[in-house]
Design an enzyme around this catalytic site. Structure first.
Site, mmCIF file in Angstrom:
data_model
loop_
_atom_site.group_PDB
_atom_site.id
_atom_site.type_symbol
_atom_site.label_atom_id
_atom_site.label_comp_id
_atom_site.label_asym_id
_atom_site.label_seq_id
_atom_site.Cartn_x
_atom_site.Cartn_y
_atom_site.Cartn_z
ATOM 1 C CE LYS A 53 -3.964 -2.350 1.925
ATOM 2 N NZ LYS A 53 -4.609 -2.948 3.092
ATOM 3 C CD GLN A 97 -3.939 -4.756 6.123
ATOM 4 O OE1 GLN A 97 -3.959 -3.716 5.481
ATOM 5 N NE2 GLN A 97 -4.342 -5.899 5.601
ATOM 6 C CG ASP A 120 -10.418 -0.608 4.449
ATOM 7 O OD1 ASP A 120 -10.014 -1.078 3.382
ATOM 8 O OD2 ASP A 120 -9.766 -0.637 5.515
HETATM 9 N N1 GUN Z 1 -7.291 -7.191 5.418
HETATM 10 C C1 GUN Z 1 -7.516 -7.909 4.301
HETATM 11 N N2 GUN Z 1 -8.106 -7.142 3.358
HETATM 12 C C2 GUN Z 1 -8.252 -5.916 3.892
HETATM 13 C C3 GUN Z 1 -8.781 -4.682 3.407
HETATM 14 O O1 GUN Z 1 -9.276 -4.565 2.276
HETATM 15 N N3 GUN Z 1 -8.739 -3.644 4.270
HETATM 16 C C4 GUN Z 1 -8.234 -3.745 5.523
HETATM 17 N N4 GUN Z 1 -8.253 -2.674 6.294
HETATM 18 N N5 GUN Z 1 -7.738 -4.870 6.008
HETATM 19 C C5 GUN Z 1 -7.736 -5.941 5.193
#
Ligand code: GUN
Length: 284
Positions: A53, A97, A120
């Site tokens: 990211k 996350q 998200d």
């Molecule tokens: N863990 C796995 N996929 C995601 C996601 O799309 N966003 C977040 N915040 N955590 C994740």
């Protein structure tokens, strides 16, 4: 022989569009979209996601900050950080996350994120907005899948769509986005009876259950579009998807590979949501 849906290539196209938007925004307003990424503990998969990211934020010109907190962080400490980021003017998007360590309350953390910074789209207010079709953000993985379908010229309207998996992150919002595009949608899960027969009705089959090579050729209608959200390890530790690619590929018309299918799209859509958040905050 199915045509491959090349997520790497399509994600690179989305990132190019995002980079152009970021540049335009900087020229128009002098400000840069900002993303805060919060990671708690030492989960190696989460660490890889977070590194990616940050890398792609830098590539498209988005400012990013990482907050890496120790495993033993308390709920109050994490909530205090989220509240601080909610008020931080150079931060447009906040991503915590998941999964969080077991002692932390994910639901409370998600609800603490300001909805206009919730890139998200996990906050109940954003989930509700998606339900009624009046939204700013779409959750990254389902939105990435819709982009793959759109950019491959695959029509959803009127099609039978089957989603395997009912998670809040993928399955449920995926079904809603397909419905918005006038698909006829069925959601399957662990209690579904005769799953194979339901899957065989699908013109578009989206698989998000986290079981290595679960979907085999006998579950795929000839000519179906098969989208594999899985990121699994087989018995030899090899990376694979929820679909048995070797057997399903000759039956399908289009199929996503793992890796290089849905995976790269998730981050590309996060970048897009961060630019959307910056626009909401007046950085046109
Ligand atoms: N863990 C796995 N996929 C995601 C996601 O799309 N966003 C977040 N915040 N955590 C994740």
């Amino acid at each position: 022989m199915a045509q491959l849906i090349d997520g790497k290539k399509i994600a690179a196209m989305v990132r190019e569009d995002v980079a152009a938007e970021v540049q335009q925004m900087q020229e128009n307003t002098g400000s840069t979209p900002g993303l805060a990424v919060v990671i708690v503990g030492n989960d190696p998969a989460s660490r890889t996601y977070v590194n990616n990211k940050k890398k792609y934020c830098a590539e498209v010109g988005i400012y990013s900050e990482e907050y890496a907190l120790p495993e033993e962080t308390t709920q109050e400490e994490l909530l205090a950080l989220v509240r601080k980021l909610n008020e931080k003017p150079d931060i447009d998007g906040i991503l915590v996350q998941l999964p969080l360590p077991k002692h932390l309350d994910e639901k409370a953390v998600i609800e603490a994120i300001r909805p206009d910074k919730d890139v998200d789209a996990f906050h109940p207010s954003n989930v509700g907005r998606i339900m009624i079709g009046d939204y700013h953000f779409l959750p990254c993985t389902p939105a990435g899948i819709m982009e793959l379908l759109y950019r491959s010229g695959i029509e959803v309207s009127g099609k039978r769509c089957v989603v395997i998996g009912r998670s809040n992150i993928v399955g449920k919002p995926m079904a809603m986005l397909l419905l918005h595009q006038n698909g006829t949608v069925t959601i399957c899960h662990s209690k579904t009876q005769d799953l194979a027969a339901v899957c065989r009705e699908a013109d578009i089959l989206v698989v998000a259950i986290g079981k290595a090579r679960f979907v085999t050729a006998d579950m795929v209608k000839p000519g179906a579009v098969v989208i594999d959200v899985g990121m699994d390890r087989d018995e030899n530790g090899k990376l694979c998807g929820d679909v048995d690619f070797a057997s399903a590929e000759p039956v399908a018309s289009w199929i996503t590979p793992v890796p290089g299918g849905v995976g790269p799209m998730t981050i590309a859509m996060l970048l897009k949501n961060t630019v959307t958040a910056a626009k909401l905050h007046g950085e046109q």
